[in-house]
Design a protein around this motif. Structure first.
Motif, PDB file in Angstrom:
ATOM      1  N   ALA A 195      39.694  35.394  43.445  1.00  0.00           N
ATOM      2  CA  ALA A 195      38.637  36.332  43.839  1.00  0.00           C
ATOM      3  C   ALA A 195      37.506  36.410  42.822  1.00  0.00           C
ATOM      4  CB  ALA A 195      39.240  37.728  44.036  1.00  0.00           C
ATOM      5  N   PHE A 196      37.757  35.891  41.613  1.00  0.00           N
ATOM      6  CA  PHE A 196      36.758  36.100  40.566  1.00  0.00           C
ATOM      7  C   PHE A 196      35.658  35.051  40.555  1.00  0.00           C
ATOM      8  CE2 PHE A 196      40.752  37.989  39.057  1.00  0.00           C
ATOM      9  CZ  PHE A 196      40.326  39.297  38.910  1.00  0.00           C
ATOM     10  N   SER A 197      35.942  33.856  41.109  1.00  0.00           N
ATOM     11  CA  SER A 197      34.903  32.834  41.037  1.00  0.00           C
ATOM     12  C   SER A 197      33.732  33.200  41.943  1.00  0.00           C
ATOM     13  CB  SER A 197      35.468  31.456  41.382  1.00  0.00           C
ATOM     14  OG  SER A 197      36.331  31.545  42.473  1.00  0.00           O
ATOM     15  N   GLU A 198      32.577  32.658  41.627  1.00  0.00           N
ATOM     16  CA  GLU A 198      31.325  32.923  42.371  1.00  0.00           C
ATOM     17  C   GLU A 198      30.722  34.294  42.084  1.00  0.00           C
ATOM     18  OE1 GLU A 198      29.569  30.931  44.588  1.00  0.00           O
ATOM     19  OE2 GLU A 198      30.995  29.283  44.682  1.00  0.00           O
ATOM     20  N   LEU A 199      31.467  35.181  41.436  1.00  0.00           N
ATOM     21  CA  LEU A 199      30.894  36.503  41.172  1.00  0.00           C
ATOM     22  C   LEU A 199      30.210  36.499  39.806  1.00  0.00           C
ATOM     23  CD1 LEU A 199      33.766  38.941  42.282  1.00  0.00           C
ATOM     24  CD2 LEU A 199      31.849  38.048  43.639  1.00  0.00           C
ATOM     25  N   ASP A 200      29.105  37.241  39.694  1.00  0.00           N
ATOM     26  CA  ASP A 200      28.457  37.350  38.387  1.00  0.00           C
ATOM     27  C   ASP A 200      29.292  38.269  37.483  1.00  0.00           C
ATOM     28  OD1 ASP A 200      27.673  40.106  38.830  1.00  0.00           O
ATOM     29  OD2 ASP A 200      26.111  39.329  40.168  1.00  0.00           O
ATOM     30  N   GLY A 257      28.769  41.036  36.034  1.00  0.00           N
ATOM     31  CA  GLY A 257      28.751  42.459  36.386  1.00  0.00           C
ATOM     32  C   GLY A 257      29.751  42.760  37.489  1.00  0.00           C
ATOM     33  N   ARG A 258      29.746  41.905  38.504  1.00  0.00           N
ATOM     34  CA  ARG A 258      30.656  42.133  39.638  1.00  0.00           C
ATOM     35  C   ARG A 258      32.113  41.910  39.231  1.00  0.00           C
ATOM     36  NH1 ARG A 258      27.458  41.343  45.271  1.00  0.00           N
ATOM     37  NH2 ARG A 258      25.456  41.918  44.433  1.00  0.00           N
ATOM     38  N   ILE A 259      32.337  40.923  38.344  1.00  0.00           N
ATOM     39  CA  ILE A 259      33.720  40.698  37.877  1.00  0.00           C
ATOM     40  C   ILE A 259      34.220  41.926  37.125  1.00  0.00           C
ATOM     41  CG2 ILE A 259      35.144  39.372  36.257  1.00  0.00           C
ATOM     42  CD1 ILE A 259      33.528  36.901  37.017  1.00  0.00           C
ATOM     43  N   GLY A 260      33.361  42.476  36.257  1.00  0.00           N
ATOM     44  CA  GLY A 260      33.734  43.676  35.492  1.00  0.00           C
ATOM     45  C   GLY A 260      34.062  44.834  36.422  1.00  0.00           C
ATOM     46  N   GLU A 261      33.228  45.007  37.435  1.00  0.00           N
ATOM     47  CA  GLU A 261      33.450  46.092  38.382  1.00  0.00           C
ATOM     48  C   GLU A 261      34.762  45.887  39.137  1.00  0.00           C
ATOM     49  OE1 GLU A 261      31.264  48.755  38.456  1.00  0.00           O
ATOM     50  OE2 GLU A 261      32.886  49.618  39.654  1.00  0.00           O
ATOM     51  N   LEU A 262      35.000  44.622  39.540  1.00  0.00           N
ATOM     52  CA  LEU A 262      36.239  44.331  40.268  1.00  0.00           C
ATOM     53  C   LEU A 262      37.459  44.662  39.406  1.00  0.00           C
ATOM     54  CD1 LEU A 262      37.715  43.268  42.747  1.00  0.00           C
ATOM     55  CD2 LEU A 262      37.374  40.945  41.922  1.00  0.00           C
ATOM     56  N   LEU A 263      37.405  44.276  38.131  1.00  0.00           N
ATOM     57  CA  LEU A 263      38.541  44.569  37.257  1.00  0.00           C
ATOM     58  C   LEU A 263      38.753  46.081  37.131  1.00  0.00           C
ATOM     59  CD1 LEU A 263      37.999  41.837  34.515  1.00  0.00           C
ATOM     60  CD2 LEU A 263      39.871  41.951  36.185  1.00  0.00           C
ATOM     61  N   ASP A 264      37.655  46.820  37.020  1.00  0.00           N
ATOM     62  CA  ASP A 264      37.771  48.293  36.960  1.00  0.00           C
ATOM     63  C   ASP A 264      38.431  48.826  38.226  1.00  0.00           C
ATOM     64  OD1 ASP A 264      36.608  48.463  34.523  1.00  0.00           O
ATOM     65  OD2 ASP A 264      34.614  49.051  35.257  1.00  0.00           O
ATOM     66  N   ILE A 265      37.954  48.334  39.375  1.00  0.00           N
ATOM     67  CA  ILE A 265      38.482  48.831  40.647  1.00  0.00           C
ATOM     68  C   ILE A 265      39.971  48.495  40.781  1.00  0.00           C
ATOM     69  CG2 ILE A 265      38.378  48.578  43.162  1.00  0.00           C
ATOM     70  CD1 ILE A 265      35.321  48.162  42.845  1.00  0.00           C
ATOM     71  N   LEU A 266      40.335  47.262  40.396  1.00  0.00           N
ATOM     72  CA  LEU A 266      41.739  46.856  40.531  1.00  0.00           C
ATOM     73  C   LEU A 266      42.654  47.752  39.698  1.00  0.00           C
ATOM     74  CD1 LEU A 266      41.479  42.966  40.626  1.00  0.00           C
ATOM     75  CD2 LEU A 266      41.589  44.595  42.528  1.00  0.00           C
ATOM     76  N   GLY A 267      42.112  48.235  38.590  1.00  0.00           N
ATOM     77  CA  GLY A 267      42.877  49.163  37.753  1.00  0.00           C
ATOM     78  C   GLY A 267      43.251  50.439  38.497  1.00  0.00           C
ATOM     79  N   GLU A 268      42.546  50.730  39.572  1.00  0.00           N
ATOM     80  CA  GLU A 268      42.820  51.945  40.357  1.00  0.00           C
ATOM     81  C   GLU A 268      43.888  51.704  41.423  1.00  0.00           C
ATOM     82  OE1 GLU A 268      38.880  52.804  41.844  1.00  0.00           O
ATOM     83  OE2 GLU A 268      38.060  52.777  39.814  1.00  0.00           O
ATOM     84  N   PHE A 269      44.397  50.466  41.495  1.00  0.00           N
ATOM     85  CA  PHE A 269      45.434  50.145  42.495  1.00  0.00           C
ATOM     86  C   PHE A 269      46.795  49.973  41.831  1.00  0.00           C
ATOM     87  CE2 PHE A 269      41.676  49.347  44.943  1.00  0.00           C
ATOM     88  CZ  PHE A 269      42.053  49.677  46.238  1.00  0.00           C
ATOM     89  N   GLU A 270      47.838  50.273  42.611  1.00  0.00           N
ATOM     90  CA  GLU A 270      49.185  50.278  42.043  1.00  0.00           C
ATOM     91  C   GLU A 270      49.699  48.891  41.700  1.00  0.00           C
ATOM     92  OE1 GLU A 270      51.524  52.457  44.862  1.00  0.00           O
ATOM     93  OE2 GLU A 270      50.434  54.317  44.436  1.00  0.00           O
ATOM     94  N   GLN A 271      49.539  47.943  42.645  1.00  0.00           N
ATOM     95  CA  GLN A 271      50.002  46.590  42.342  1.00  0.00           C
ATOM     96  C   GLN A 271      49.021  45.547  42.837  1.00  0.00           C
ATOM     97  OE1 GLN A 271      53.784  45.049  43.903  1.00  0.00           O
ATOM     98  NE2 GLN A 271      54.049  43.843  42.016  1.00  0.00           N
ATOM     99  N   VAL A 272      48.708  44.612  41.945  1.00  0.00           N
ATOM    100  CA  VAL A 272      47.785  43.542  42.282  1.00  0.00           C
ATOM    101  C   VAL A 272      48.397  42.226  41.824  1.00  0.00           C
ATOM    102  CG1 VAL A 272      45.466  42.599  41.926  1.00  0.00           C
ATOM    103  CG2 VAL A 272      45.818  45.090  41.844  1.00  0.00           C
ATOM    104  N   VAL A 273      48.454  41.239  42.719  1.00  0.00           N
ATOM    105  CA  VAL A 273      48.829  39.885  42.319  1.00  0.00           C
ATOM    106  C   VAL A 273      47.614  39.008  42.582  1.00  0.00           C
ATOM    107  CG1 VAL A 273      50.442  37.968  42.603  1.00  0.00           C
ATOM    108  CG2 VAL A 273      51.237  40.321  42.981  1.00  0.00           C
ATOM    109  N   ALA A 274      47.012  38.492  41.498  1.00  0.00           N
ATOM    110  CA  ALA A 274      45.781  37.719  41.628  1.00  0.00           C
ATOM    111  C   ALA A 274      46.014  36.308  41.102  1.00  0.00           C
ATOM    112  CB  ALA A 274      44.664  38.406  40.850  1.00  0.00           C
ATOM    113  N   THR A 275      45.119  35.382  41.472  1.00  0.00           N
ATOM    114  CA  THR A 275      45.220  34.018  40.952  1.00  0.00           C
ATOM    115  C   THR A 275      43.868  33.581  40.404  1.00  0.00           C
ATOM    116  OG1 THR A 275      44.466  32.814  42.900  1.00  0.00           O
ATOM    117  CG2 THR A 275      46.794  33.445  42.864  1.00  0.00           C
ATOM    118  N   THR A 276      43.917  32.623  39.508  1.00  0.00           N
ATOM    119  CA  THR A 276      42.693  32.010  39.000  1.00  0.00           C
ATOM    120  C   THR A 276      43.005  30.604  38.505  1.00  0.00           C
ATOM    121  OG1 THR A 276      40.940  32.160  37.335  1.00  0.00           O
ATOM    122  CG2 THR A 276      43.048  33.125  36.734  1.00  0.00           C
TER     123      THR A 276
END
Ligand code: ADP
Ligand code: MG
Length: 364
Positions: A319-324, A326-345
Motif C-alpha cells: 500500500a505504500f508504493s506510489e504515495l508521496d 506526506g501520504r505515507i506518514g499519514e497512512l502510518l498514523d492512521i494504521l496506528g489507530e487500528f487493532e491489527q494490520v498485516v501489510a507487505t512491502t
C-alpha cells in the motif's frame, strides 16, 4: 478476531510455511515474487471462503499438487478459534472452525473478518463497474448473513428470468401470452429481492461515506474533494425501491426481449467515485486513485466495526508504493489507530515503518 498464526501447507508458491503474528502490526517484506500477496490472499480466504483476487480455487492449488490447505489460529483475547479452508479437486472445498466442518463454506463469513487492499484493485475497482459492485457485496456480506442469502436468491431468479427472455428473443413472436404469465412471478421476486439488495447497499454506503470523506481528507491536499455516489436507484426505503424497479422493468420490457437478458436491477448498478466532481478514474493521478481506494478500505473497516462491534484485520498489500512521503506518514498514523494490520512491502522497512511494525523477513 485477530490472527495469531498462519499455516499454509500448501498454498500457491508455498509447499509449507508457518507464520506467527505475535505483534498486532506486522510488515511482511521480501523481493517480488516471494509470495507476499499470496499470504494476504490466504488470510482473506479464511474470512470470505474464496480468493479475494477473484482466482478460482483450482488456480491457487500449487502447481503439481492436488490440494491447498490454509489454517489459522485466531483470538479475540477471550476466545481462541482455529479456522481452516481446505480444497482438493476430488473433495471440493471445505471450511472448518475448531476442526468442525461447516455445512457450507459460505457459513464461514463473519467468523474472522478482514479488509483487503491491493494495488491491482486500484485500476480494476476504479475502472470496472462489476468490480465496484463486488467491493460493496464483499463488504456487506461480511457483516450481514441476510445480504448473502438475498444475493444468492436474486441471482437464481435473475438466471431464470434471463432464460425466459432468451427464449423470447429466439422465438419470432416475442413473449407470447403464456410466457408473459410465466414471467410475472420472476418479476415479482426480482423486484422484491432487488429492492432488498439495493436498500442494504444504500444503507451501507450512507454509513461508509462519512469515514471515507474523513480519511480522504486526511490524505489529500486542501481543496481536493472526493465523493461516492450510488448509481441505479434513488429510493430511500423498501417501498420506493420496489416501485422504482417495477417501473424500470415495465419500461424496458421490449428492450429486454430484444437483448435476451435483464437490463435493470442491482446487478447493473454502479458505484461512482469522484474527485472534485470529476469521475476519479478519468481525472485522478495514480497516487490519488490509490488514496481513494485506501480511504475506502479504511472506511470499510470502520463500517464493519460499527456493524459487528468488532474490528476486522486490515490486510494491506504493497500500500505504500506510489504515495508521496506526506501520504505515507499519514497512512502510518492512521494504521496506528487500528487493532491489527498485516501489510507487505517489497522494500526493506525504513526506520519509520520499523517504529510502527514488527517486520517479517520472507527471505529467511
Ligand atoms: N498456483 C500456484 N502454484 C505455484 N506457484 C504459484 C501459484 N500461483 C502463483 N504462484 C507463484 O507465486 C509467486 C507470486 O507470489 P506473490 O505473492 O504474487 O509475490 P509477491 O511477493 O511479489 O507479492 C509467483 O512466482 C508465482 O509463480
Ligand atoms: Mg505482491
Amino acid at each position: 478476531m485477530r490472527i495469531r498464526e498462519l499455516t499454509l501447507r500448501p498454498f500457491r508458491n508455498f509447499t509449507a510455511i508457518h507464520l506467527g503474528f505475535a505483534a498486532d502490526h506486522v510488515l511482511i517484506f521480501g523481493p517480488n515474487g516471494r509470495g507476499k500477496s499470496n499470504i494476504l490472499e490466504a488470510i482473506s480466504y479464511l474470512s470470505i471462503g474464496k480468493s479475494v483476487r477473484g482466482a478460482k480455487d483450482q488456480q491457487v492449488v500449487p502447481h503439481g499438487e492436488d490440494f491447498f490447505d490454509i489454517r489459522a489460529f485466531c483470538s479475540d483475547g477471550r476466545r481462541d478459534q482455529q479456522v481452516r479452508v481446505f480444497y482438493s479437486k476430488k473433495e471440493g472445498k471445505k471450511a472448518f472452525v475448531d476442526a468442525t466442518p461447516l455445512p457450507r463454506v459460505s457459513e464461514l463469513l463473519g467468523t474472522f473478518r478482514t479488509v483487503h487492499f491491493s494495488p491491482e484493485d486500484v485500476s480494476l475497482v476504479l475502472r470496472f463497474p462489476a468490480q465496484r459492485r463486488r467491493l460493496l457485496d464483499i463488504l456487506i456480506a461480511q457483516s450481514s448473513a441476510a445480504y448473502l442469502r438475498y444475493m444468492q436468491r436474486y441471482y437464481r431468479v435473475l438466471a431464470q428470468r434471463n432464460h425466459l427472455l432468451r427464449t423470447a428473443k429466439k422465438s419470432r413472436h416475442g413473449l407470447v401470452d403464456g410466457q408473459i404469465q410465466a414471467m410475472e412471478p420472476w418479476d415479482a421476486q426480482l423486484v422484491d429481492l432487488g429492492a432488498q439488495l439495493r436498500l442494504c447497499r444504500l444503507e451501507a454506503l450512507n454509513r461508509l461515506r462519512a469515514p471515507f470523506l474523513r480519511y480522504y481528507g486526511r490524505f489529500a491536499l486542501a481543496g481536493e474533494e472526493a465523493t461516492i455516489v450510488y448509481q441505479g436507484a434513488k429510493g430511500q426505503d423498501l417501498e420506493a425501491l420496489r416501485a422504482e424497479l417495477r417501473e424500470a422493468l415495465g419500461r424496458r420490457r421490449e428492450q429486454e426481449i430484444k437483448m435476451g437478458f435483464t437490463l435493470c436491477g442491482p446487478h447493473r448498478d454502479d458505484l461512482k467515485f469522484t474527485l472534485n466532481e470529476e469521475p476519479a478514474e478519468v481525472y485522478a493521478s495514480e497516487g490519488q486513485l490509490r488514496t481513494v481506494l485506501i480511504s475506502w478500505k479504511l472506511a470499510e473497516a470502520r463500517y464493519m466495526e460499527e456493524q459487528t462491534s468488532r474490528q476486522p484485520v486490515l490486510l494491506l498489500d504493497d500500500a505504500f508504493s506510489e504515495l508521496d512521503s506526506g501520504r505515507i506518514g499519514e497512512l502510518l498514523d492512521i494504521l496506528g489507530e487500528f487493532e491489527q494490520v498485516v501489510a507487505t512491502t517489497p522494500q526493506e522497512p525504513n526506520t519509520r515503518q520499523e517504529a510502527c511494525f514488527e517486520s517479517i523477513d520472507l527471505q529467511k
